[in-house]
Design an enzyme around this catalytic site. Structure first.
Site, mmCIF file in Angstrom:
data_model
loop_
_atom_site.group_PDB
_atom_site.id
_atom_site.type_symbol
_atom_site.label_atom_id
_atom_site.label_comp_id
_atom_site.label_asym_id
_atom_site.label_seq_id
_atom_site.Cartn_x
_atom_site.Cartn_y
_atom_site.Cartn_z
ATOM 1 N N HIS A 21 54.553 -69.806 -45.292
ATOM 2 C CA HIS A 21 53.744 -69.483 -44.107
ATOM 3 C C HIS A 21 52.734 -70.554 -43.726
ATOM 4 C CE1 HIS A 21 50.496 -68.445 -46.858
ATOM 5 N NE2 HIS A 21 49.688 -68.540 -45.819
HETATM 6 C C1 UD1 Z 1 45.874 -67.355 -42.284
HETATM 7 C C2 UD1 Z 1 44.911 -68.211 -43.087
HETATM 8 C C3 UD1 Z 1 45.547 -68.589 -44.419
HETATM 9 C C4 UD1 Z 1 46.103 -67.380 -45.143
HETATM 10 C C5 UD1 Z 1 47.031 -66.616 -44.210
HETATM 11 C C6 UD1 Z 1 47.596 -65.377 -44.859
HETATM 12 C C7 UD1 Z 1 43.408 -69.558 -41.680
HETATM 13 C C8 UD1 Z 1 43.083 -70.939 -41.251
HETATM 14 N N1 UD1 Z 1 44.540 -69.430 -42.393
HETATM 15 O O1 UD1 Z 1 46.992 -68.197 -41.930
HETATM 16 O O2 UD1 Z 1 44.600 -69.246 -45.224
HETATM 17 O O3 UD1 Z 1 46.827 -67.818 -46.279
HETATM 18 O O4 UD1 Z 1 46.309 -66.259 -43.033
HETATM 19 O O5 UD1 Z 1 48.653 -64.878 -44.098
HETATM 20 O O6 UD1 Z 1 42.666 -68.658 -41.401
HETATM 21 N N2 UD1 Z 1 50.700 -64.006 -36.187
HETATM 22 C C9 UD1 Z 1 51.330 -62.900 -35.676
HETATM 23 N N3 UD1 Z 1 50.903 -61.670 -36.060
HETATM 24 C C10 UD1 Z 1 49.883 -61.500 -36.958
HETATM 25 C C11 UD1 Z 1 49.246 -62.647 -37.461
HETATM 26 C C12 UD1 Z 1 49.668 -63.889 -37.082
HETATM 27 O O7 UD1 Z 1 52.264 -62.994 -34.885
HETATM 28 O O8 UD1 Z 1 49.551 -60.357 -37.276
HETATM 29 C C13 UD1 Z 1 51.178 -65.346 -35.784
HETATM 30 C C14 UD1 Z 1 50.463 -65.861 -34.578
HETATM 31 O O9 UD1 Z 1 51.390 -66.397 -33.683
HETATM 32 C C15 UD1 Z 1 49.570 -66.975 -35.118
HETATM 33 C C16 UD1 Z 1 50.272 -67.400 -36.391
HETATM 34 O O10 UD1 Z 1 51.014 -66.259 -36.830
HETATM 35 O O11 UD1 Z 1 49.395 -68.014 -34.227
HETATM 36 C C17 UD1 Z 1 49.338 -67.821 -37.460
HETATM 37 O O12 UD1 Z 1 48.322 -66.862 -37.696
HETATM 38 P P1 UD1 Z 1 46.840 -67.320 -38.136
HETATM 39 O O13 UD1 Z 1 46.007 -66.156 -38.391
HETATM 40 O O14 UD1 Z 1 46.335 -68.343 -37.196
HETATM 41 O O15 UD1 Z 1 47.049 -68.082 -39.504
HETATM 42 P P2 UD1 Z 1 47.985 -67.792 -40.744
HETATM 43 O O16 UD1 Z 1 49.060 -68.804 -40.704
HETATM 44 O O17 UD1 Z 1 48.390 -66.370 -40.871
#
Ligand code: UD1
Length: 375
Positions: free
Chosen positions: A218
């Site tokens: 991820h």
């Molecule tokens: C975040 C944390 C990371 C942690 C991870 C656990 C930061 C910088 N990173 O990364 O340290 O290990 O969470 O999962 O805060 N998205 C969805 N649905 C959701 C959540 C996310 O579709 O419920 C998608 C979105 O398109 C988003 C992408 O996933 O742009 C990334 O989500 P984001 O919260 O920005 O960071 P993570 O990669 O989940």
């Protein structure tokens, strides 16, 4: 009565909050009240609500529903939302977990409002400032008043950055207190192990004990760079055909965004079983019966260890150096041949000892007691 606001936002924080909420319920009666705030950084049912339901976490009193965005946009929305919440709630302290954008935003807002910050999982370092999480954790530690470090390595990192280990003073932001607490994730692994829902899940996937591997991918550093992502996926396909075993891969939404339908079909044909994100109980069960784990998640590296499974780390380094020092995990980055070599090495090794590196399963109780005592 003291009031602590716990801020969660991303999946691993929601999971960690379960352990602390249980501790406050047990030890905090009449002295410590917890108010839970969700930033909404993770918002899909499978990334958020499922954990509240399954782990008995209280419903957040506030949900900022910030959703996705660039780091700046996401962090900015959390900053603004939390300032409003903290003004209204007037907490004694604010508790944050780990290293996400939610952690950083909550720590910044609270410290500037002169509210003591409690950082759980303090002192972790990858020594790689190209990771957003490394920036988040360093900045958070340096505005905290109480720092709960899970391991001796984390304490050593803090000492190197000038934090004192002296505990004979009243903690302030200028003279914070560093305490070794153990790891709240270990508390949860013990609390939620061997639940019947875990067996139901394994049966639904028709998995045989120790006849499959688990993988998760991820990190933006892996998902957003095709060379790296393909390097990992190639290794998983090779491993699957070499051993005649499937690789079960619960997907983070970020990973799915980068895999076309035809790629997903091809992966299925090559033994990589993409499944929806697992709940906590499902994930622990999945790990506990697996032969091997491949992951770029910090949390999962340790959870594999808790259930005594070896792990190939799909990153250039790890914060959890105890795992690699003992040989229970190997750092292989996103390089196909390094990943396969690490997998072979781990599968040929028999591990007699799995020392208790992460406390005794009562980290959350200790954190709760220290908050009551010091703040
Ligand atoms: C975040 C944390 C990371 C942690 C991870 C656990 C930061 C910088 N990173 O990364 O340290 O290990 O969470 O999962 O805060 N998205 C969805 N649905 C959701 C959540 C996310 O579709 O419920 C998608 C979105 O398109 C988003 C992408 O996933 O742009 C990334 O989500 P984001 O919260 O920005 O960071 P993570 O990669 O989940």
């Amino acid at each position: 009565m003291k009031k602590i606001i716990t801020v969660v936002g991303a999946r691993p924080q929601i999971i960690k909050a379960a352990a602390f909420s249980r501790a406050v319920k047990k030890l905090g009666e009449g002295v410590l009240q917890e108010v839970l705030v969700h930033s909404g950084q993770h918002y899909d049912e499978g990334m958020s609500q499922v954990f509240f339901d399954e782990m008995g976490i209280p419903t957040p009193a506030h949900n900022l529903a910030v959703g996705s965005g660039s780091h700046a946009a996401q962090t900015a929305r959390i900053l603004e939302g939390l300032e409003r919440v903290f003004s209204e709630e007037k907490p004694t302290a604010v508790l944050v977990y780990g290293d996400t954008n939610t952690t950083l935003a909550a720590a910044l807002v609270a410290s500037k409002m002169f509210i003591p910050v409690v950082h759980v999982e303090a002192g972790l370092r990858s020594f790689n400032k190209r990771m957003p999480e490394e920036i988040n954790r360093i900045a958070t530690d340096h505005v905290s008043t109480l720092l709960f470090a899970p391991t001796q390595t984390a304490i050593d990192n803090l000492n190197r950055e000038g934090f004192s280990s002296d505990v004979n003073h009243t903690p302030t932001i200028d003279q914070p207190l560093v305490l070794r607490s153990g790891d709240v994730m270990y508390d949860n692994a013990i609390h939620f192990a061997n639940r019947p829902e875990g067996d139901v899940y394994l049966k639904s996937l028709s998995l045989e004990k120790e006849r499959y591997a688990v993988a998760t991918i991820h990190r933006d550093n892996n998902t957003d760079f095709p060379d790296r992502l393909n390097g990992i996926l190639d290794a998983l396909q090779h491993w699957s055909s070499e051993h005649g075993m499937p690789v079960v891969l619960p997907t983070h939404p970020r990973l799915l965004k980068f895999l076309s339908e035809s790629q997903q079909d091809n992966l299925h044909k090559a033994g990589i079983r993409l499944v929806p994100p697992a709940s906590y109980v499902q994930m622990i069960a999945l790990l506990a019966s697996s032969r091997l784990v491949f992951t770029d998640s910090g949390g999962l590296q340790k959870e594999a260890y808790f259930v005594q499974r070896p792990c190939v780390i799909l990153r250039p380094e790890t914060e959890w150096v105890e795992l690699t020092a003992g040989g229970h995990a190997i750092v292989a980055d996103a390089d196909t041949s390094r990943i396969l070599q690490a997998a072979r090495q781990l599968m040929n090794r028999s591990f007699e000892a799995w020392p208790q590196l992460y406390g005794d399963g009562h980290a959350a109780n200790q954190i709760c007691q220290s908050i009551i005592q010091y703040l």
